[in-house]
Design an enzyme around this catalytic site. Structure first.
Site, PDB file in Angstrom:
ATOM      1  CG  ASP A 197      -2.150   0.880   0.936  1.00 52.77           C
ATOM      2  OD1 ASP A 197      -2.909   0.570  -0.002  1.00 52.77           O
ATOM      3  OD2 ASP A 197      -2.341   1.893   1.649  1.00 52.77           O
ATOM      4  CG  ASP A 220       5.796   8.293 -10.830  1.00 58.83           C
ATOM      5  OD1 ASP A 220       5.986   8.459  -9.610  1.00 58.83           O
ATOM      6  OD2 ASP A 220       5.875   7.180 -11.395  1.00 58.83           O
TER       7      ASP A 220
HETATM    8  P1  ITT Z   1      -3.414  -2.055  -5.624  1.00 60.17           P
HETATM    9  O1  ITT Z   1      -4.104  -1.736  -4.319  1.00 60.17           O
HETATM   10  O2  ITT Z   1      -4.180  -3.013  -6.471  1.00 60.17           O
HETATM   11  O3  ITT Z   1      -1.982  -2.451  -5.436  1.00 60.17           O
HETATM   12  P2  ITT Z   1      -3.746   0.791  -6.077  1.00 60.17           P
HETATM   13  O4  ITT Z   1      -3.333   1.726  -7.174  1.00 60.17           O
HETATM   14  O5  ITT Z   1      -5.180   0.856  -5.626  1.00 60.17           O
HETATM   15  O6  ITT Z   1      -3.348  -0.698  -6.513  1.00 60.17           O
HETATM   16  P3  ITT Z   1      -2.891   1.778  -3.518  1.00 60.17           P
HETATM   17  O7  ITT Z   1      -4.223   1.593  -2.894  1.00 60.17           O
HETATM   18  O8  ITT Z   1      -1.662   1.396  -2.743  1.00 60.17           O
HETATM   19  O9  ITT Z   1      -2.772   0.991  -4.887  1.00 60.17           O
HETATM   20  O10 ITT Z   1      -2.788   3.295  -3.954  1.00 60.17           O
HETATM   21  C1  ITT Z   1      -1.561   3.805  -4.332  1.00 60.17           C
HETATM   22  C2  ITT Z   1      -1.773   5.124  -5.074  1.00 60.17           C
HETATM   23  O11 ITT Z   1      -0.779   6.060  -4.619  1.00 60.17           O
HETATM   24  C3  ITT Z   1      -1.517   4.938  -6.558  1.00 60.17           C
HETATM   25  O12 ITT Z   1      -2.714   4.640  -7.244  1.00 60.17           O
HETATM   26  C4  ITT Z   1      -0.931   6.281  -6.932  1.00 60.17           C
HETATM   27  O13 ITT Z   1      -1.953   7.202  -7.137  1.00 60.17           O
HETATM   28  C5  ITT Z   1      -0.151   6.666  -5.692  1.00 60.17           C
HETATM   29  N1  ITT Z   1       1.237   6.151  -5.770  1.00 60.17           N
HETATM   30  C6  ITT Z   1       1.787   5.167  -5.020  1.00 60.17           C
HETATM   31  N2  ITT Z   1       3.054   4.920  -5.399  1.00 60.17           N
HETATM   32  C7  ITT Z   1       3.297   5.765  -6.410  1.00 60.17           C
HETATM   33  C8  ITT Z   1       4.405   5.968  -7.248  1.00 60.17           C
HETATM   34  O14 ITT Z   1       5.496   5.221  -7.149  1.00 60.17           O
HETATM   35  N3  ITT Z   1       4.325   6.913  -8.186  1.00 60.17           N
HETATM   36  C9  ITT Z   1       3.223   7.655  -8.323  1.00 60.17           C
HETATM   37  N4  ITT Z   1       2.118   7.515  -7.602  1.00 60.17           N
HETATM   38  C10 ITT Z   1       2.145   6.567  -6.644  1.00 60.17           C
END
Ligand code: ITT
Length: 204
Positions: free
Chosen positions: A75, A161
């Site tokens: 997460d 990003d």
């Molecule tokens: P999963 O739960 O299926 O893994 P998700 O996109 O819903 O996918 P999260 O609930 O962890 O994942 O939300 C993470 C969000 O935070 C992601 O959708 C991006 O908007 C942001 N995020 C996380 N890591 C990032 C990164 O490396 N670069 C850019 N944005 C990021």
């Protein structure tokens, strides 16, 4: 060959994890799979109140379907100082339940113009919760400090990003590219000790 299952539906994350685990995958010691390969799997609601709680929810749901092997969930999100840590655990759905990356970015940039905002400091956070084949839980965390740019720039990566500028850089992560990102990112930092544990467990 040891299977490892990633509880994620985010192709940007899956891509990065593939690159980060590249040495173990390339050597044939590890085989990375994700939940999309399981037609029966339905993603659980992410209703935890922290990154670790949500990563655990994802990992546990996959562990129920894939017991006796490595599984992990991740997460992550963006905490912006001037917005009191938002969007934080709500990063994926900041602009609404089905928000696309660019809608979230647009909302963030708009929020940062609503009040005079000189503090553009922010941090990406990544928490990995993994279960080993014996069912023991392991938690890893990584952070990347940086600043929010005035506008979106660059086409690589995903999520926020295009508006995230790492320390000492003028370009955004989306301009700097994945090879750069994977050296410094929150996800790379969380993954480093995880890789060490996997290497120990696989004796490689
Ligand atoms: P999963 O739960 O299926 O893994 P998700 O996109 O819903 O996918 P999260 O609930 O962890 O994942 O939300 C993470 C969000 O935070 C992601 O959708 C991006 O908007 C942001 N995020 C996380 N890591 C990032 C990164 O490396 N670069 C850019 N944005 C990021």
């Amino acid at each position: 060959m040891q299977e490892i299952w990633f509880a994620s539906s985010n192709n940007g994350k899956i891509n990065e994890m593939k690159m980060l685990l590249n040495r173990l995958i390339g050597s044939g010691a590890l085989e990375l799979h994700s939940q999309a390969e399981l037609p029966v799997f339905s993603q659980p609601p992410e209703n935890g109140d922290s990154f670790v709680a949500n990563a655990r929810i994802k990992a546990r749901a996959l562990k129920a379907v894939k017991p006796g092997t490595w599984v992990f969930g991740e997460d992550s999100g963006l905490a912006v100082e001037g917005l009191n840590g938002l969007p934080g655990i709500h990063s994926a759905r900041y602009a609404g339940p089905k928000a696309q990356d660019m809608e979230n970015v647009a909302k963030l940039l708009k929020m940062m113009t609503l009040k005079p905002m000189s503090n553009r400091n922010a941090a990406f956070v990544s928490v990995i919760v993994a279960f080993d084949p014996q069912g023991q839980e392991h938690v890893f965390e990584g952070r990347l400090e940086g600043e929010i740019s005035k506008n979106a720039r660059g086409a690589q990566g995903f999520g926020y990003d295009p508006v995230f500028v790492p320390p000492g850089e003028t370009k955004t992560l989306a301009e700097l590219g994945l090879a750069f990102k994977n050296k410094v990112s929150h996800r790379a930092k969380a993954t480093a000790p995880f890789i060490e544990l996997l290497e120990k467990s696989l004796s490689v």
